[in-house]
Design a protein around this motif. Sequence first.
Motif, mmCIF file in Angstrom:
data_model
loop_
_atom_site.group_PDB
_atom_site.id
_atom_site.type_symbol
_atom_site.label_atom_id
_atom_site.label_comp_id
_atom_site.label_asym_id
_atom_site.label_seq_id
_atom_site.Cartn_x
_atom_site.Cartn_y
_atom_site.Cartn_z
ATOM 1 N N GLY A 236 0.831 -1.197 0.000
ATOM 2 C CA GLY A 236 0.000 0.000 0.000
ATOM 3 C C GLY A 236 0.866 1.247 0.000
ATOM 4 O O GLY A 236 1.701 1.450 -0.881
ATOM 5 N N VAL A 237 0.664 2.094 0.993
ATOM 6 C CA VAL A 237 1.494 3.274 1.173
ATOM 7 C C VAL A 237 2.854 2.829 1.700
ATOM 8 O O VAL A 237 2.938 2.087 2.682
ATOM 9 C CB VAL A 237 0.830 4.257 2.160
ATOM 10 C CG1 VAL A 237 1.711 5.472 2.377
ATOM 11 C CG2 VAL A 237 -0.538 4.680 1.630
ATOM 12 N N VAL A 238 3.922 3.240 1.046
ATOM 13 C CA VAL A 238 5.261 2.756 1.397
ATOM 14 C C VAL A 238 6.098 3.901 1.968
ATOM 15 O O VAL A 238 5.854 5.074 1.667
ATOM 16 C CB VAL A 238 5.967 2.138 0.176
ATOM 17 C CG1 VAL A 238 5.233 0.901 -0.295
ATOM 18 C CG2 VAL A 238 6.074 3.147 -0.965
ATOM 19 N N PRO A 239 7.081 3.581 2.831
ATOM 20 C CA PRO A 239 7.969 4.610 3.375
ATOM 21 C C PRO A 239 8.672 5.367 2.246
ATOM 22 O O PRO A 239 8.887 4.795 1.165
ATOM 23 C CB PRO A 239 8.970 3.801 4.216
ATOM 24 C CG PRO A 239 8.237 2.538 4.549
ATOM 25 C CD PRO A 239 7.371 2.251 3.353
ATOM 26 N N PRO A 240 9.022 6.635 2.460
ATOM 27 C CA PRO A 240 9.007 7.347 3.744
ATOM 28 C C PRO A 240 7.641 7.851 4.197
ATOM 29 O O PRO A 240 7.526 8.367 5.293
ATOM 30 C CB PRO A 240 9.948 8.519 3.499
ATOM 31 C CG PRO A 240 9.801 8.803 2.027
ATOM 32 C CD PRO A 240 9.611 7.462 1.384
ATOM 33 N N ASP A 241 6.605 7.771 3.345
ATOM 34 C CA ASP A 241 5.269 8.139 3.807
ATOM 35 C C ASP A 241 4.829 7.166 4.895
ATOM 36 O O ASP A 241 5.098 5.969 4.827
ATOM 37 C CB ASP A 241 4.273 8.102 2.645
ATOM 38 C CG ASP A 241 4.563 9.171 1.605
ATOM 39 O OD1 ASP A 241 5.120 10.210 1.989
ATOM 40 O OD2 ASP A 241 4.249 8.958 0.424
ATOM 41 N N ALA A 242 4.138 7.702 5.892
ATOM 42 C CA ALA A 242 3.725 6.872 7.025
ATOM 43 C C ALA A 242 2.234 6.609 6.970
ATOM 44 O O ALA A 242 1.439 7.497 6.662
ATOM 45 C CB ALA A 242 4.072 7.573 8.345
ATOM 46 N N SER A 243 1.849 5.371 7.226
ATOM 47 C CA SER A 243 0.453 5.023 7.490
ATOM 48 C C SER A 243 0.460 4.090 8.693
ATOM 49 O O SER A 243 1.508 3.544 9.059
ATOM 50 C CB SER A 243 -0.193 4.342 6.278
ATOM 51 O OG SER A 243 0.223 2.998 6.169
ATOM 52 N N TRP A 244 -0.698 3.925 9.306
ATOM 53 C CA TRP A 244 -0.733 3.074 10.496
ATOM 54 C C TRP A 244 -0.304 1.647 10.157
ATOM 55 O O TRP A 244 0.315 0.971 10.966
ATOM 56 C CB TRP A 244 -2.135 3.098 11.093
ATOM 57 C CG TRP A 244 -2.456 4.398 11.761
ATOM 58 C CD1 TRP A 244 -1.573 5.261 12.334
ATOM 59 C CD2 TRP A 244 -3.747 4.983 11.927
ATOM 60 N NE1 TRP A 244 -2.229 6.348 12.846
ATOM 61 C CE2 TRP A 244 -3.565 6.204 12.611
ATOM 62 C CE3 TRP A 244 -5.033 4.600 11.561
ATOM 63 C CZ2 TRP A 244 -4.624 7.035 12.953
ATOM 64 C CZ3 TRP A 244 -6.101 5.433 11.897
ATOM 65 C CH2 TRP A 244 -5.898 6.637 12.584
ATOM 66 N N GLY A 245 -0.622 1.188 8.955
ATOM 67 C CA GLY A 245 -0.251 -0.161 8.560
ATOM 68 C C GLY A 245 1.249 -0.343 8.441
ATOM 69 O O GLY A 245 1.811 -1.310 8.979
ATOM 70 N N PRO A 266 0.801 1.736 19.567
ATOM 71 C CA PRO A 266 0.056 2.961 19.209
ATOM 72 C C PRO A 266 -0.649 2.893 17.853
ATOM 73 O O PRO A 266 -1.849 3.200 17.773
ATOM 74 C CB PRO A 266 1.130 4.050 19.253
ATOM 75 C CG PRO A 266 2.144 3.533 20.208
ATOM 76 C CD PRO A 266 2.182 2.060 19.976
ATOM 77 N N PRO A 267 0.029 2.482 16.753
ATOM 78 C CA PRO A 267 -0.714 2.394 15.487
ATOM 79 C C PRO A 267 -1.785 1.315 15.504
ATOM 80 O O PRO A 267 -2.850 1.489 14.902
ATOM 81 C CB PRO A 267 0.364 2.085 14.449
ATOM 82 C CG PRO A 267 1.515 1.533 15.216
ATOM 83 C CD PRO A 267 1.470 2.204 16.546
ATOM 84 N N GLY A 268 -1.524 0.194 16.195
ATOM 85 C CA GLY A 268 -2.546 -0.848 16.286
ATOM 86 C C GLY A 268 -3.793 -0.362 17.012
ATOM 87 O O GLY A 268 -4.923 -0.601 16.563
ATOM 88 N N LEU A 269 -3.587 0.336 18.136
ATOM 89 C CA LEU A 269 -4.727 0.887 18.870
ATOM 90 C C LEU A 269 -5.448 1.952 18.054
ATOM 91 O O LEU A 269 -6.680 2.058 18.114
ATOM 92 C CB LEU A 269 -4.249 1.495 20.197
ATOM 93 C CG LEU A 269 -4.050 0.535 21.366
ATOM 94 C CD1 LEU A 269 -3.508 1.284 22.580
ATOM 95 C CD2 LEU A 269 -5.356 -0.172 21.724
ATOM 96 N N SER A 270 -4.697 2.747 17.298
ATOM 97 C CA SER A 270 -5.325 3.792 16.475
ATOM 98 C C SER A 270 -6.252 3.174 15.443
ATOM 99 O O SER A 270 -7.377 3.656 15.237
ATOM 100 C CB SER A 270 -4.247 4.628 15.773
ATOM 101 O OG SER A 270 -3.425 5.287 16.713
#
Length: 296
Positions: A236-245, A266-270
């Motif tokens: 999906g969205v790949v680094p350097p862009d950040a996504s919760w996944g 934190p990203p899992g809870l989000s």
Amino acid sequence: MEIKQKSSSLWRQIARRFLQNKMSLIGLAFLIFIFLFSFIGPLFSPYVNLGVDPTNINQAPSAQHWLGTDKLGRDVLTRLMLAGRISLLVGLGAMVMSVVIGGVLGIISGFYRGIVDQIIMRIADVLMTLPGLPLLFIMAAILSEWKVPTEYRIYIVMLMLSIVGWPGLARLVRSQILSLSERQFMQATEALGLRDGRKLFKHLLPNIVPLLIVSGTLSVGGAILSESTLSFFGLGVVPPDASWGNMITSANSLIDFQKRPWLWVPPGLSIFLTVISINLLGDGLRDAIDPNMKRR
């Protein structure tokens, strides 16, 4: 004038029923918080424009870094905010595209019927028979093979999620249009000889807006989950862009899971709390718009 007053009264009743649902209000309050956290929060972070910092790799939470740092020395709290922007934008963008595509095709299919209905519904049937997540994996793998630039990935992910999501909504809208077409007010429009555009936009569309609102709201959560899954697997969205996944992906070893929970909790809870809140909001809207549905 009387019709406008009745419409206004109907929406006031819907708002009153929604405000009586405490769980839906909790979901709405959390979604407002997560939007402010993701879109306003980075403006107050001193780490937004900072890149890799080898001196702060995998630091535990502290007064300087409230949620610690990742394996590249970046502030996890700041990346959580920036990741929320992308995950929420993907969810909302995919929802809008699904509602537009599914709503338009569903209205056309239910209103004109005949060969148009057959073509649209057969396409929808084909897409619905394909398993959604494996289909997304295949499309994402093709994009990775084509070396699609990172800055375009977010838009292509939205498009992929909308392609998977529109058939179900189109069938719902079509069935609603078919039901409305048999009612007396639509028979009256036939007797008056109104043009198709007026029938669609003045009489049919206002009656399916509640359905579109509820279906669209509930689809946001599914889109966020799908995007997170794709990003977790690097599709999906790949680094350097950040996504919760892809933030969860950074915890890719047993040591990270055992010793560095600030990387993945934190990203899992989000993801969990955001999807739960969206579902609570969608359920509240559904019950407010059609209170009989809850009793059924």
